[in-house]
Design an enzyme around this catalytic site. Structure first.
Site, PDB file in Angstrom:
ATOM      1  N   ASP A 116      -5.621  -5.441  -5.571  1.00 17.79           N
ATOM      2  CA  ASP A 116      -4.598  -6.480  -5.475  1.00 17.79           C
ATOM      3  C   ASP A 116      -5.281  -7.812  -5.195  1.00 17.79           C
ATOM      4  O   ASP A 116      -6.356  -7.839  -4.582  1.00 17.79           O
ATOM      5  CB  ASP A 116      -3.598  -6.177  -4.348  1.00 17.79           C
ATOM      6  CG  ASP A 116      -2.246  -6.842  -4.581  1.00 17.79           C
ATOM      7  OD1 ASP A 116      -2.220  -8.083  -4.757  1.00 17.79           O
ATOM      8  OD2 ASP A 116      -1.219  -6.147  -4.614  1.00 17.79           O
ATOM      9  N   LYS A 173       5.914  -0.101 -13.730  1.00 22.30           N
ATOM     10  CA  LYS A 173       7.261  -0.643 -13.545  1.00 22.30           C
ATOM     11  C   LYS A 173       7.525  -1.712 -14.589  1.00 22.30           C
ATOM     12  O   LYS A 173       6.701  -2.598 -14.810  1.00 22.30           O
ATOM     13  CB  LYS A 173       7.417  -1.251 -12.152  1.00 22.30           C
ATOM     14  CG  LYS A 173       8.766  -1.928 -11.937  1.00 22.30           C
ATOM     15  CD  LYS A 173       9.033  -2.224 -10.487  1.00 22.30           C
ATOM     16  CE  LYS A 173       8.154  -3.340  -9.943  1.00 22.30           C
ATOM     17  NZ  LYS A 173       8.432  -3.603  -8.525  1.00 22.30           N
ATOM     18  N   GLY A 187       0.748  -1.247   0.000  1.00 20.91           N
ATOM     19  CA  GLY A 187       0.000   0.000   0.000  1.00 20.91           C
ATOM     20  C   GLY A 187       0.776   1.294   0.000  1.00 20.91           C
ATOM     21  O   GLY A 187       0.185   2.362   0.154  1.00 20.91           O
ATOM     22  N   ASP A 231      -8.708 -10.170  -8.702  1.00 18.98           N
ATOM     23  CA  ASP A 231      -7.982 -10.081  -9.964  1.00 18.98           C
ATOM     24  C   ASP A 231      -8.731  -9.135 -10.892  1.00 18.98           C
ATOM     25  O   ASP A 231      -9.856  -9.430 -11.304  1.00 18.98           O
ATOM     26  CB  ASP A 231      -7.885 -11.478 -10.583  1.00 18.98           C
ATOM     27  CG  ASP A 231      -6.991 -11.534 -11.807  1.00 18.98           C
ATOM     28  OD1 ASP A 231      -6.812 -10.487 -12.462  1.00 18.98           O
ATOM     29  OD2 ASP A 231      -6.486 -12.629 -12.121  1.00 18.98           O
ATOM     30  N   TRP A 268       2.286   2.995  -2.402  1.00 18.65           N
ATOM     31  CA  TRP A 268       1.908   3.911  -3.485  1.00 18.65           C
ATOM     32  C   TRP A 268       0.526   4.500  -3.239  1.00 18.65           C
ATOM     33  O   TRP A 268       0.280   5.676  -3.510  1.00 18.65           O
ATOM     34  CB  TRP A 268       1.969   3.189  -4.836  1.00 18.65           C
ATOM     35  CG  TRP A 268       3.346   3.138  -5.424  1.00 18.65           C
ATOM     36  CD1 TRP A 268       4.533   3.155  -4.739  1.00 18.65           C
ATOM     37  CD2 TRP A 268       3.696   3.080  -6.804  1.00 18.65           C
ATOM     38  NE1 TRP A 268       5.589   3.104  -5.609  1.00 18.65           N
ATOM     39  CE2 TRP A 268       5.110   3.053  -6.880  1.00 18.65           C
ATOM     40  CE3 TRP A 268       2.959   3.036  -7.980  1.00 18.65           C
ATOM     41  CZ2 TRP A 268       5.793   2.992  -8.097  1.00 18.65           C
ATOM     42  CZ3 TRP A 268       3.638   2.966  -9.197  1.00 18.65           C
ATOM     43  CH2 TRP A 268       5.035   2.946  -9.248  1.00 18.65           C
ATOM     44  N   ASP A 314       2.951  -0.928  -9.814  1.00 16.47           N
ATOM     45  CA  ASP A 314       4.272  -1.352  -9.346  1.00 16.47           C
ATOM     46  C   ASP A 314       4.318  -2.880  -9.294  1.00 16.47           C
ATOM     47  O   ASP A 314       5.073  -3.474  -8.538  1.00 16.47           O
ATOM     48  CB  ASP A 314       4.550  -0.746  -7.968  1.00 16.47           C
ATOM     49  CG  ASP A 314       5.995  -0.917  -7.516  1.00 16.47           C
ATOM     50  OD1 ASP A 314       6.890  -0.835  -8.371  1.00 16.47           O
ATOM     51  OD2 ASP A 314       6.219  -1.144  -6.313  1.00 16.47           O
TER      52      ASP A 314
END
Length: 216
Positions: free
Chosen positions: A87, A168, A67, A103, A69, A128
Site C-alpha cells: 500500500d 473489487k 490490513g 506504489d 484482508w 480491495d
C-alpha cells in the site's frame, strides 16, 4: 492535540454516515473479533464460497491498509505460506504478513516485491482498492476502474500457472469492459456480492480462477 468531533462540526450527510457506521453489525463484529475493518467479512465470505486461499500459498494483497484482508490471508496460508501486503499508506505490522509500502507500479517497489518473493510463485492476487471518492460518480467511477486495471496488470505479471485473482469493482461505466479483460485472462470468472457489502453500494467482487497460459 486531538480535536473532539462534535455533531455541530459534521455535515448532515457526515452525521448520517457516522450513525450508520457505528450501528453497522459488521463494524461491531470486526471490533469484537479483532479485525481491522469490516471489509474482512467480504473476503471471509468469498473464501468460504470459493476456497481460494490454502495453506502454504503465496498471496499479494494490493491496497492492503489497514490490513483486514491481510489478517485473513496470513491465517489461511499458515507458517509455510507468504503474504505480501502492499500500500502507499502506512500499515501497522501483522504477524505472518510482510508489508511493502510504496506504489507497486514503480520499478523500485516492484523489484523489492520480487526480492521478497525470492523465486516463489504467486498463487493469488487480492485487491480491495478504491479511490478517495469525491461524490461525483462521473469522476469516481473511472478512477476505480483504473485501479482495477492496475491490479489486473500486476496480476498478469506475477501470477503463476492457474493463479487466482480477486478484485473489487464498482458497477457502472467501464465495468463490462473490465470484466471482459478478466474473462480473457482467466479460465473461470465468478462474481460475488458479499453480505458485508452495503445494499446501496455498487461494489461487486470479480473472482478469476485459472490464469490462462497466454494472457491477453
Amino acid at each position: 492535540m486531538a480535536t473532539r468531533i462534535t455533531n455541530q462540526k459534521l455535515s448532515k450527510s457526515s452525521r448520517a454516515w457516522m450513525r450508520e457506521h457505528l450501528d453497522d453489525p459488521f463494524v461491531k463484529k470486526a471490533q469484537k473479533e479483532g479485525y481491522r475493518a469490516r471489509a474482512a467479512y467480504k473476503l471471509l465470505e468469498i473464501q468460504e464460497k470459493y476456497k481460494l486461499i490454502k495453506p502454504g500459498m503465496t498471496v499479494v494483497d494490493l491496497g492492503a491498509a489497514p490490513g483486514s484482508w491481510s489478517q485473513i490471508a496470513g491465517k489461511l496460508v499458515g507458517s509455510k505460506g507468504l503474504v505480501i501486503a502492499s500500500d502507499i499508506l502506512p500499515m501497522d505490522a501483522l504477524p505472518d504478513v510482510t508489508f511493502l509500502q510504496g506504489d507497486f507500479r514503480e520499478e523500485a517497489v516492484f523489484e523489492k516485491l520480487l526480492n521478497i518473493l525470492n523465486g516463489r510463485q504467486v498463487d493469488i492476487v487480492i485487491s480491495d482498492m478504491a479511490p478517495n471518492t469525491s461524490g461525483n460518480r462521473a469522476v469516481d467511477q473511472p478512477r476505480q476502474i483504473y485501479l482495477c486495471e492496475l491490479a489486473l496488470d500486476f496480476a498478469q505479471k506475477v501470477l503463476g500457472p492457474n493463479g487466482q485473482f480477486v478484485v473489487k469493482v464498482f458497477q457502472g461505466a467501464g465495468f463490462d469492459e473490465f470484466r471482459k479483460q478478466v474473462v480473457d485472462s482467466f479460465d473461470v470468472l465468478k462474481t460475488a456480492k458479499p453480505a458485508a457489502s452495503r445494499a446501496r453500494s455498487k461494489e461487486v467482487f470479480l473472482v478469476g480462477q485459472g490464469r490462462k497460459k497466454a494472457l491477453q
